[in-house]
Enzyme design. Structure first.
Site, PDB file in Angstrom:
ATOM      1  N   GLU A 186      -5.520 -10.929  -1.221  1.00  0.00           N
ATOM      2  CA  GLU A 186      -6.315 -10.741   0.008  1.00  0.00           C
ATOM      3  C   GLU A 186      -7.809 -10.731  -0.325  1.00  0.00           C
ATOM      4  O   GLU A 186      -8.578  -9.916   0.178  1.00  0.00           O
ATOM      5  CB  GLU A 186      -5.908  -9.422   0.693  1.00  0.00           C
ATOM      6  CG  GLU A 186      -4.430  -9.322   1.015  1.00  0.00           C
ATOM      7  CD  GLU A 186      -4.054  -8.063   1.772  1.00  0.00           C
ATOM      8  OE1 GLU A 186      -2.851  -7.755   1.824  1.00  0.00           O
ATOM      9  OE2 GLU A 186      -4.959  -7.397   2.319  1.00  0.00           O
ATOM     10  N   GLU A 244       0.831  -1.224   0.000  1.00  0.00           N
ATOM     11  CA  GLU A 244       0.000   0.000   0.000  1.00  0.00           C
ATOM     12  C   GLU A 244       0.854   1.258   0.000  1.00  0.00           C
ATOM     13  O   GLU A 244       0.719   2.113   0.876  1.00  0.00           O
ATOM     14  CB  GLU A 244      -0.957  -0.044   1.205  1.00  0.00           C
ATOM     15  CG  GLU A 244      -1.841  -1.294   1.207  1.00  0.00           C
ATOM     16  CD  GLU A 244      -2.718  -1.446   2.439  1.00  0.00           C
ATOM     17  OE1 GLU A 244      -3.383  -2.496   2.561  1.00  0.00           O
ATOM     18  OE2 GLU A 244      -2.745  -0.510   3.273  1.00  0.00           O
TER      19      GLU A 244
HETATM   20  O1  G3I Z   1      -3.329  -8.897  19.008  1.00  0.00           O
HETATM   21  C1  G3I Z   1      -3.905  -7.740  19.584  1.00  0.00           C
HETATM   22  C2  G3I Z   1      -4.560  -8.120  20.919  1.00  0.00           C
HETATM   23  O2  G3I Z   1      -3.540  -8.517  21.832  1.00  0.00           O
HETATM   24  C3  G3I Z   1      -5.304  -6.912  21.459  1.00  0.00           C
HETATM   25  O3  G3I Z   1      -5.991  -7.287  22.649  1.00  0.00           O
HETATM   26  C4  G3I Z   1      -6.345  -6.485  20.383  1.00  0.00           C
HETATM   27  C5  G3I Z   1      -7.129  -5.279  20.847  1.00  0.00           C
HETATM   28  O4  G3I Z   1      -6.508  -4.104  20.502  1.00  0.00           O
HETATM   29  O5  G3I Z   1      -5.634  -6.100  19.164  1.00  0.00           O
HETATM   30  C6  G3I Z   1      -4.985  -7.230  18.629  1.00  0.00           C
HETATM   31  O6  G3I Z   1      -4.327  -6.828  17.484  1.00  0.00           O
HETATM   32  C7  G3I Z   1      -5.203  -6.584  16.386  1.00  0.00           C
HETATM   33  C8  G3I Z   1      -4.798  -7.560  15.257  1.00  0.00           C
HETATM   34  O7  G3I Z   1      -5.557  -7.247  14.052  1.00  0.00           O
HETATM   35  C9  G3I Z   1      -5.073  -8.995  15.620  1.00  0.00           C
HETATM   36  O8  G3I Z   1      -6.435  -9.182  15.807  1.00  0.00           O
HETATM   37  C10 G3I Z   1      -4.934  -5.171  15.915  1.00  0.00           C
HETATM   38  O9  G3I Z   1      -5.447  -4.278  16.931  1.00  0.00           O
HETATM   39  C11 G3I Z   1      -5.684  -4.912  14.608  1.00  0.00           C
HETATM   40  O10 G3I Z   1      -5.308  -3.632  14.076  1.00  0.00           O
HETATM   41  C12 G3I Z   1      -5.251  -5.975  13.561  1.00  0.00           C
HETATM   42  O11 G3I Z   1      -6.043  -5.731  12.429  1.00  0.00           O
HETATM   43  C13 G3I Z   1      -5.444  -6.316  11.238  1.00  0.00           C
HETATM   44  C14 G3I Z   1      -5.158  -5.160  10.261  1.00  0.00           C
HETATM   45  O12 G3I Z   1      -4.732  -5.737   8.994  1.00  0.00           O
HETATM   46  C15 G3I Z   1      -4.065  -4.256  10.756  1.00  0.00           C
HETATM   47  O13 G3I Z   1      -2.838  -4.942  10.829  1.00  0.00           O
HETATM   48  C16 G3I Z   1      -6.505  -7.244  10.640  1.00  0.00           C
HETATM   49  O14 G3I Z   1      -6.692  -8.376  11.502  1.00  0.00           O
HETATM   50  C17 G3I Z   1      -6.037  -7.739   9.261  1.00  0.00           C
HETATM   51  O15 G3I Z   1      -7.081  -8.493   8.634  1.00  0.00           O
HETATM   52  C18 G3I Z   1      -5.725  -6.523   8.387  1.00  0.00           C
HETATM   53  O16 G3I Z   1      -5.239  -7.003   7.144  1.00  0.00           O
HETATM   54  C19 G3I Z   1      -4.888  -5.993   6.193  1.00  0.00           C
HETATM   55  C20 G3I Z   1      -3.651  -6.476   5.435  1.00  0.00           C
HETATM   56  O17 G3I Z   1      -2.615  -6.750   6.326  1.00  0.00           O
HETATM   57  C21 G3I Z   1      -3.247  -5.447   4.406  1.00  0.00           C
HETATM   58  N1  G3I Z   1      -4.358  -5.094   3.536  1.00  0.00           N
HETATM   59  C22 G3I Z   1      -5.622  -4.729   4.176  1.00  0.00           C
HETATM   60  C23 G3I Z   1      -6.021  -5.803   5.185  1.00  0.00           C
HETATM   61  C24 G3I Z   1      -7.347  -5.426   5.855  1.00  0.00           C
HETATM   62  O18 G3I Z   1      -7.203  -4.250   6.599  1.00  0.00           O
END
Ligand code: G3I
Length: 384
Positions: A297, A192
């Site tokens: 994705e 991105e």
């Molecule tokens: O693991 C922590 C947990 O310990 C904590 O209690 C919880 C509450 O804050 O957060 C957890 O981390 C979260 C993680 O997902 C695991 O669930 C993060 O806050 C959250 O931001 C993260 O979201 C991921 C997001 O990318 C950001 O990295 C999504 O699962 C994931 O599906 C999403 O994937 C992205 C691709 O990498 C790139 N393209 C877009 C796609 C969708 O946004």
């Protein structure tokens, strides 16, 4: 008196994905077969129209339609994996093992999880996924080395010169890629990096190092593992021709300057309101670059507007099925040498980043049962 038995069995999925098996056994004696066979033929025709709700694919697939994706797909077929569920959820684990020939870490291989502090690394979850992939004869795709949305505060708070930032980035990429050298087949090196208008995204890497951070990331990853297939991963090709052109032109210009980019990832977080034409065009136009392409994705939302009162309908599931079929068919026409396959962003509607919208964007329902869009994907495989 000679008896001949005929069995007719076929599977079809009604709109809610439930697989109906219809078996009809008719025993007839040779004496009566001359006029009974035509009747039999007529009967099978009527039976086949008994599956309500438009769930009969054009070419009804008999039993082998339930063969797993990894056996039927002419290209690698993967899913993004949730690290908690792959360790704890039996239905999830069994579905992944049965269906997919490739996996991507949904979050476990992002900088935020691999490098919680400067020069400190936490490999447990990433190692678990790489071992899982190897034990189950799956390819593992690394996601992602450089992204504006996956680093912890130690990076945001880091103060250093441009050269110190370049060293920080090189050290991180070298450490991660060389750890999994020869085990992780491919990497989303940068993710991105462009805005929808085609201009560079003003990320922390761009602001601290300048646009050269992109070339630096690819050169460093290539030096760490010269055999890894390196991707620029991006979204929006199916909804913005401007962005798609900017992505493809950016890659061509980087390659013309000797930057080792092997492929382009089309994230394709799309929805049923998007046209199949635009989805197919994005795949075909990106393939025209001559590079390896990966639908990296994929999820197709049915509730694009995140309407909290949304109710799932047969019509929306049908549209979703035809969109999945179109994408699968388009990828089936991509030459093998250029085809890194399709990865869905999650396994079931139970574990998608969109689930809470509410939404039902994936191939398996909350009970890990294949939905009709699963048939759509399988039908797309046989398009020539
Ligand atoms: O693991 C922590 C947990 O310990 C904590 O209690 C919880 C509450 O804050 O957060 C957890 O981390 C979260 C993680 O997902 C695991 O669930 C993060 O806050 C959250 O931001 C993260 O979201 C991921 C997001 O990318 C950001 O990295 C999504 O699962 C994931 O599906 C999403 O994937 C992205 C691709 O990498 C790139 N393209 C877009 C796609 C969708 O946004």
């Amino acid at each position: 008196m000679i008896f001949i038995s005929r069995g007719i069995s076929y599977f079809c999925r009604n709109a809610t994905g439930k697989l109906n098996m219809k078996i009809y056994t008719i025993t007839i004696s040779m004496k009566y077969s001359t006029f009974l066979i035509p009747i039999l033929f007529f009967v099978s025709l009527t039976i086949s129209s008994s599956c309500k709700g438009g769930d009969i694919p054009e070419n009804p697939i008999v039993t082998d339609s339930v063969k797993p994706l990894r056996d039927m797909s002419p290209f690698p077929f993967g899913a993004a994996i949730n690290i908690t569920k792959i360790k704890t959820n039996t239905a999830y684990i069994n579905t992944v093992k049965r269906e997919f020939s490739s996996i991507t870490a949904e979050n476990a291989m992002k900088m935020v999880n691999l490098s919680p502090a400067k020069d400190q690394y936490s490999w447990t979850d990433a190692d678990y996924l790489v071992n899982f992939a190897e034990e189950n004869h799956m390819r593992i795709h690394g996601h992602c080395l450089v992204w504006h949305n996956s680093h912890t505060s130690w990076v945001s708070n880091y103060s250093g010169t441009k050269e110190e930032w370049k060293t920080l980035l090189k050290n991180y990429i070298t450490t991660v890629v060389s750890r999994y050298k020869g085990r992780v087949a491919s990497w989303d090196v940068v993710n991105e990096i462009l805005l929808d208008d085609g201009t560079p995204r003003q990320t922390i890497w761009y602001n601290k190092i300048g646009w050269e951070y992109v070339a630096l990331a690819f050169q460093t990853a290539h030096e760490a593992d010269p055999n890894a297939v390196l991707f620029y991963n991006e979204y929006g090709q199916e909804y913005s021709k401007t962005k798609m052109k900017a992505i493809n032109d950016t890659v061509k210009s980087l390659i013309s300057r000797g930057v080792p980019i092997n492929g382009i990832g089309l994230q394709m977080h799309t929805n049923i309101n998007q046209s199949a034409t635009n989805m197919v065009d994005a795949i075909q136009q990106t393939a025209l670059t001559g590079l390896i392409i990966h639908v990296s994705e994929l999820d197709i939302a049915v509730n694009r507007d995140k309407n909290s009162a949304y109710v799932l309908s047969t019509a929306d599931l049908e549209t979703q099925k035809s969109r999945y079929r179109s994408i699968s068919a388009a990828m089936s026409l991509i030459p093998e040498a250029q085809n890194w396959g399709i990865t869905t962003w999650g396994v079931s509607d139970n574990d998608s980043w969109l689930t809470s919208n509410p939404d039902y964007p994936l191939l398996f329902d909350k009970n890990y049962e294949p939905k009709i869009c699963y048939d759509g994907v399988q039908e797309g495989f046989s398009v020539k």
